[in-house]
Write an enzyme that holds these catalytic residues in place. Structure first.
Site, PDB file in Angstrom:
ATOM      1  N   GLU A 133       0.508  -1.081  -0.282  1.00 47.49           N
ATOM      2  CA  GLU A 133       0.196  -0.017   0.123  1.00 47.49           C
ATOM      3  C   GLU A 133       0.940   1.293  -0.011  1.00 47.49           C
ATOM      4  O   GLU A 133       0.691   2.177  -0.569  1.00 47.49           O
ATOM      5  CB  GLU A 133      -0.959  -0.010   1.445  1.00 47.49           C
ATOM      6  CG  GLU A 133      -1.662  -1.161   1.079  1.00 47.49           C
ATOM      7  CD  GLU A 133      -3.109  -0.992   0.384  1.00 47.49           C
ATOM      8  OE1 GLU A 133      -3.192  -0.144  -1.007  1.00 47.49           O
ATOM      9  OE2 GLU A 133      -3.623  -1.854   0.508  1.00 47.49           O
ATOM     10  N   ARG A 169       0.988   3.537  -3.019  1.00 46.21           N
ATOM     11  CA  ARG A 169       0.057   4.757  -3.272  1.00 46.21           C
ATOM     12  C   ARG A 169       1.254   5.687  -2.907  1.00 46.21           C
ATOM     13  O   ARG A 169       1.276   7.337  -3.396  1.00 46.21           O
ATOM     14  CB  ARG A 169      -0.529   4.723  -1.735  1.00 46.21           C
ATOM     15  CG  ARG A 169      -1.733   4.175  -1.654  1.00 46.21           C
ATOM     16  CD  ARG A 169      -2.730   3.757  -1.171  1.00 46.21           C
ATOM     17  NE  ARG A 169      -3.874   2.202  -1.056  1.00 46.21           N
ATOM     18  CZ  ARG A 169      -4.892   2.610  -0.438  1.00 46.21           C
ATOM     19  NH1 ARG A 169      -6.232   4.008  -0.011  1.00 46.21           N
ATOM     20  NH2 ARG A 169      -5.687   1.478  -0.833  1.00 46.21           N
ATOM     21  N   ASP A 180      -4.812  -9.481  -8.187  1.00 46.80           N
ATOM     22  CA  ASP A 180      -5.129  -8.499  -9.541  1.00 46.80           C
ATOM     23  C   ASP A 180      -4.526  -8.206 -10.037  1.00 46.80           C
ATOM     24  O   ASP A 180      -3.498  -8.678 -10.955  1.00 46.80           O
ATOM     25  CB  ASP A 180      -6.414  -8.024  -9.042  1.00 46.80           C
ATOM     26  CG  ASP A 180      -5.707  -7.329  -7.693  1.00 46.80           C
ATOM     27  OD1 ASP A 180      -5.094  -7.620  -6.947  1.00 46.80           O
ATOM     28  OD2 ASP A 180      -7.253  -6.581  -7.382  1.00 46.80           O
ATOM     29  N   GLU A 233     -11.412   0.987 -10.786  1.00 45.26           N
ATOM     30  CA  GLU A 233     -11.381  -0.270 -11.619  1.00 45.26           C
ATOM     31  C   GLU A 233     -12.250  -0.606 -12.873  1.00 45.26           C
ATOM     32  O   GLU A 233     -11.610   0.032 -13.854  1.00 45.26           O
ATOM     33  CB  GLU A 233     -11.002  -2.107 -11.362  1.00 45.26           C
ATOM     34  CG  GLU A 233     -10.132  -1.998 -10.543  1.00 45.26           C
ATOM     35  CD  GLU A 233     -10.170  -1.840  -8.413  1.00 45.26           C
ATOM     36  OE1 GLU A 233     -11.534  -1.321  -8.445  1.00 45.26           O
ATOM     37  OE2 GLU A 233      -9.644  -0.911  -7.780  1.00 45.26           O
ATOM     38  N   THR A 274      -0.709   0.669 -10.341  1.00 40.17           N
ATOM     39  CA  THR A 274      -1.900   0.071 -10.239  1.00 40.17           C
ATOM     40  C   THR A 274      -2.486   1.202  -9.329  1.00 40.17           C
ATOM     41  O   THR A 274      -3.642   0.988  -8.973  1.00 40.17           O
ATOM     42  CB  THR A 274      -1.583  -1.127  -8.892  1.00 40.17           C
ATOM     43  OG1 THR A 274      -2.881  -1.969  -9.005  1.00 40.17           O
ATOM     44  CG2 THR A 274      -0.684  -1.556  -7.475  1.00 40.17           C
TER      45      THR A 274
END
Ligand code: DMJ
Length: 591
Positions: free
Chosen positions: A222, A226, A355, A491, A580
């Site tokens: 994360e 980010r 994913d 998404e 992502t």
């Protein structure tokens, strides 16, 4: 998806029309990416140019609108899916995958719309050159995104400034890492939207208040996607070395995560103490998490000339590449940090915990100039695995969807997270990969749109189950009570953006516009901010959760803005690859 649990929510009801729900339970995990083999030598970038923050956002030049491609009929779509499903039944051997190598890059298969295929005179690709372009006029839909962003930002600024996430109903904030997560995630969005004042104010906070020397545990994945990703992309867009300095600092502090017996990183790092550990209950890491940090660490090596970042993440990819336990390229969801082996074998999904493994296989290959064959092989093999084991059609509308496989049993369950896939497939096709990937992307993005359109609020739930058998009065999409929340996830809008960029078909913009309006209708909090909701099936009370996730500003609104733009040079996909978390990073050898 995040592993974090929801903070306690205050029950104070302050916003008319929005009722606080019971504390909700968030599903757990995240996504990841792929295996890699040989990678290009590190080629440190030229020393950063002097900061040029005062330049306006690079909203580039006016382009002639592209020709729309033919609108597909439902009939066409069904036929395409049938062909795909049929094709899956045809034996796919190792050989066919290997034979793709080298034969893959066929410019003729590119999905670029005709007008963009016309060769334009070579233009310099540097940021400086972009400076000289006339700014593109912002259209009405983009203005609506700017308005939504400003509204969200107002809530964050008024009630959560410098904290991780806004709690818009209780007019307060929640902390996850205590690092101003929303502010960092939103920096490049402000740059792209042209919100100069807001950007400068946020920059001041980064300069004066962002300190990583803190005794705090952060999740490696994360914080990489980010924070590190957000700082690196903001550095590239603004040219301001402050962001690179901060990126180096957090990158260095995350490195202890890789000190494990297998070199597969732990999930958590204490960035002040320099210690790392797995979650309390296991020594496993999530496959998606350990394989979706590569774009960022690789770029950090390129920028700093220090290869340790790239070495650490490459090691993980090389290792995962050789592991047994895959099923026709599909990976399990967990990997053990001691043994380095996959665990909990037999469950395969394109959703939570797996994913972005698939996403980063393709994106690393693109980032590195399409040279790293193992990444490409693993990606192609995985997509064949998806087609063979996970692709099905629903009833009555015969929507193509990607389900899950658990110990040989197919489940017609699809996470909203899986909706990254059409965009990734389209990006691959644009880069010369199999043309049927684009067909699959077209059919799947329609399904992702239906996950919104078939629901009462016009907003998708977190998870849907598709009907495999026609039943009177039943829609394709069923929603279980535990799955009917919406976290403002990006998404579907992300995939709509890619589809529009590569086809020029304006229906994708229209679908995105509907979604934006429904976010405004059901998740907007009048006093500032947007909130996750608990019940997408109840338009009269969607049960706000009192939480605005940082990715709403980092991703959802950014992709909306880009989707509504007709300017392919506004973050040109031949020059940038999005991580992502929607942070654009440069392609090392741009097309
Ligand atoms: C984001 O943090 C990223 O997109 C991640 O890959 C998945 N989860 C959220 C958005 O849904």
């Amino acid at each position: 998806i995040t592993n974090k649990s929801l903070d306690d929510q205050r029950t104070e009801q302050e916003v008319p029309g929005l009722k606080l729900a019971n504390p909700a339970v968030l599903p757990a995990p995240q996504k990841a990416d792929a295996n890699r083999g040989d990678y290009p030598e590190l080629s440190p970038q030229k020393p950063a140019k002097p900061p040029h923050v005062h330049r306006g956002p690079s909203n580039l030049q006016i382009k002639a609108p592209r020709k729309d491609t033919r609108l597909k009929t439902q009939h066409d779509t069904i036929r395409d899916v049938e062909e795909l499903v049929q094709a899956d039944k045809v034996e796919k051997t190792e050989k066919s995958i290997i034979s793709w190598r080298g034969a893959l890059i066929e410019p003729d298969q590119s999905t670029e719309p005709p007008s963009t295929k016309l060769k334009e005179p070579e233009r310099p690709s540097s940021v400086e050159a972009e400076d000289q372009k006339e700014p593109v006029p912002i259209n009405e839909r983009q203005l609506a995104v700017i308005e939504a962003f400003r509204h969200a930002w107002r809530g964050y600024k008024d009630f959560a400034w410098g904290h991780d996430e806004l709690k818009p109903l209780s007019k307060s904030y929640s902390e996850w890492f205590g690092l101003g997560l929303t502010l960092i995630d939103a920096l490049d969005t402000m740059w792209i939207l042209g919100l100069k004042e807001e950007f400068e104010e946020a920059r001041r906070w980064v300069a004066n208040n962002l300190v990583f020397d803190k005794n705090v545990d952060v999740n490696l994945f994360e914080s990489t996607i980010r924070i590190l990703g957000g700082l690196l992309s903001t550095y590239h867009l603004s040219g301001d070395s402050l962001f690179l300095e901060k990126a180096k600092d957090i990158g260095n502090r995350l490195m202890p995560a890789f000190k494990t017996p297998s070199k597969v990183p732990y999930s958590d790092v204490n960035i002040g103490r320099g210690t790392a550990h797995p979650p309390r209950w296991t020594s496993d890491s999530t496959v998606a998490e350990v394989t979706s940090i590569q774009l960022e660490f690789r770029e950090l090596s390129r920028l700093t000339g220090d290869e340790k970042f790239q070495k650490a993440v490459d090691e993980v990819m090389k290792h995962v590449h050789t592991l047994s336990g895959k099923h026709d390229g599909l990976v399990p969801m967990f990997i053990n940090t001691n043994s380095g082996q996959f665990t909990h074998l037999g469950v395969y999904t394109l959703g939570a915990r797996a994913d972005s493994y698939y996403e980063y296989l393709l994106k690393q290959w693109i980032q590195g100039g399409k040279k790293e064959n193992e990444l490409l092989e693993d990606y192609m093999r995985a997509i064949e695995g998806v087609k063979k084991h996970l692709l099905q059609r629903s009833e009555p509308k015969k929507l193509a969807f990607v389900g899950e496989l658990a110990h040989g049993h197919f489940s017609a369950k699809m996470d909203h997270l899986v909706c990254f896939l059409p965009g990734t497939l389209a990006l691959g096709a644009h880069n010369g990969l199999a043309a049927d990937h684009m067909k699959l992307a077209e059919t799947l993005v329609e399904t992702c749109y239906q996950m919104y359109a078939q629901v009462e609020t016009g907003l998708s739930p977190e998870i849907v189950h598709f009907n495999l058998h026609a039943q009177k009065g039943h829609k394709d999409v069923e929603v279980k009570p535990a799955d009917r929340h919406n976290l403002l996830r990006p998404e579907t809008v992300e995939s709509l953006f890619y589809m529009f960029r590569f086809t020029g078909d304006k229906k994708y913009q229209d679908w995105g516009w509907e979604i934006l309006q429904n976010f405004n209708r059901y998740t907007r909090v009048p006093t500032g901010g947007y909130t996750s909701i608990n019940n997408v099936q109840n338009p009269s009370n969607p049960e706000p959760r009192d939480k605005m996730e940082s990715f709403f500003l980092g991703e959802t609104l950014k992709y909306m803005f880009l989707l509504f733009s007709d300017d392919i040079d506004l973050i040109n996909l031949d020059k940038y690859v999005f991580n992502t978390e929607a942070h654009p990073l440069p392609i090392w050898v741009p097309a």
